[in-house]
Design a protein around this motif. Structure first.
Motif, short mmCIF file in Angstrom:
data_model
loop_
_atom_site.label_atom_id
_atom_site.label_comp_id
_atom_site.label_asym_id
_atom_site.label_seq_id
_atom_site.Cartn_x
_atom_site.Cartn_y
_atom_site.Cartn_z
N UNK A 1 0.79 -1.22 0.00
CA UNK A 1 0.00 0.00 0.00
C UNK A 1 0.83 1.27 0.00
N UNK A 2 1.99 1.23 0.60
CA UNK A 2 2.84 2.42 0.67
C UNK A 2 3.23 2.93 -0.71
N UNK A 3 3.29 2.02 -1.69
CA UNK A 3 3.70 2.42 -3.04
C UNK A 3 2.54 2.36 -4.03
N UNK A 4 1.33 2.19 -3.54
CA UNK A 4 0.17 2.02 -4.42
C UNK A 4 -0.01 3.22 -5.36
N UNK A 5 0.03 4.43 -4.81
CA UNK A 5 -0.23 5.61 -5.64
C UNK A 5 0.85 5.77 -6.72
N UNK A 6 2.09 5.46 -6.39
CA UNK A 6 3.17 5.53 -7.37
C UNK A 6 2.92 4.55 -8.52
N UNK B 1 0.87 2.96 -14.23
CA UNK B 1 0.22 1.88 -14.96
C UNK B 1 -0.81 2.40 -15.96
N UNK B 2 -1.21 1.54 -16.87
CA UNK B 2 -2.33 1.87 -17.77
C UNK B 2 -3.54 0.97 -17.49
N UNK B 3 -3.32 -0.09 -16.70
CA UNK B 3 -4.39 -1.04 -16.40
C UNK B 3 -4.27 -1.48 -14.94
N UNK B 4 -5.43 -1.55 -14.27
CA UNK B 4 -5.49 -2.05 -12.90
C UNK B 4 -6.46 -3.22 -12.85
N UNK B 5 -6.02 -4.31 -12.25
CA UNK B 5 -6.90 -5.44 -12.00
C UNK B 5 -6.96 -5.61 -10.49
N UNK B 6 -8.17 -5.48 -9.96
CA UNK B 6 -8.39 -5.62 -8.52
C UNK B 6 -9.18 -6.90 -8.30
N UNK B 7 -8.55 -7.85 -7.61
CA UNK B 7 -9.22 -9.10 -7.27
C UNK B 7 -9.87 -8.90 -5.90
N UNK C 1 -9.35 5.01 -4.57
CA UNK C 1 -8.21 5.23 -5.45
C UNK C 1 -8.57 4.92 -6.91
N UNK C 2 -9.27 3.82 -7.12
CA UNK C 2 -9.64 3.44 -8.48
C UNK C 2 -10.62 4.44 -9.09
N UNK C 3 -11.50 5.01 -8.28
CA UNK C 3 -12.45 6.01 -8.78
C UNK C 3 -11.74 7.28 -9.25
N UNK C 4 -10.55 7.53 -8.73
CA UNK C 4 -9.78 8.73 -9.08
C UNK C 4 -8.96 8.54 -10.37
N UNK C 5 -8.90 7.34 -10.88
CA UNK C 5 -8.08 7.06 -12.05
C UNK C 5 -8.84 7.44 -13.32
#
Length: 169
Positions: free
Chosen positions: A70-75, A80-86, A142-146
């Protein structure tokens, strides 16, 4: 999809999905656990060394990054161009983790640093059990902000399998 991050609870299938996506896309897979843990008996690197290595990996043109940290999540979200959240149920994750421990007991998994053998860690079990309660809301925020990124949220294995089948087309 050239720079993918895969996030989710332990036992949700992040590493398995990363491997399968890497096979289908030809993208190199980077397991963040392999960066964080030094070879040996579960001793982690200093944060600065981890950050340096992570940044070096993210400077590459194509990758799949598997892991939360989590500490590096925003970086990672920035790069990235794609996020997959399981976003899997904790009972499913706990069952999968216990199965993984039993299957790999005393051996390091392929997605783990050599010398970090699988074992039953009660602290990890508690972390896993509380993962969604502590992280789900923040992840969705965080995902809503992307913007301009592809976001995939999977809540079960059937959805993951359908996604992988869709990629074949």
């Amino acid at each position: 999809m050239e720079r993918i991050i895969i996030i989710g609870c332990g036992g949700s299938g992040k590493s398995t999905l990363a491997r399968k996506l890497g096979e289908k896309t030809g993208l190199p897979v980077v397991h963040l656990d392999q960066i964080w843990w030094a070879p040996g008996n579960w001793q982690h690197l200093e944060r600065e060394e981890f950050d340096r290595t992570l940044i070096q990996e993210m400077e590459k043109p194509r990758w799949i990054l598997d892991g939360n940290f989590n500490r590096t999540m925003e970086l990672r979200l920035e790069k990235c161009d794609t996020v997959i959240y399981l976003d899997m149920n904790r009972f499913v994750c706990l069952k999968n983790w216990i199965g993984r421990v039993l299957k790999n007991w005393g051996h390091a998994r392929a997605d783990m640093t050599p010398g970090c053998s699988e074992w039953f860690d009660p602290e990890f079990a508690v972390w896993l059990w509380n993962f969604n309660k502590k992280n789900r809301k923040r992840y969705y925020e965080l995902l809503a902000q992307q913007s301009g990124k592809s976001i995939y949220i999977f809540k079960n294995r059937r959805q993951v399998k359908a996604f992988l089948a869709w990629l074949k087309q």
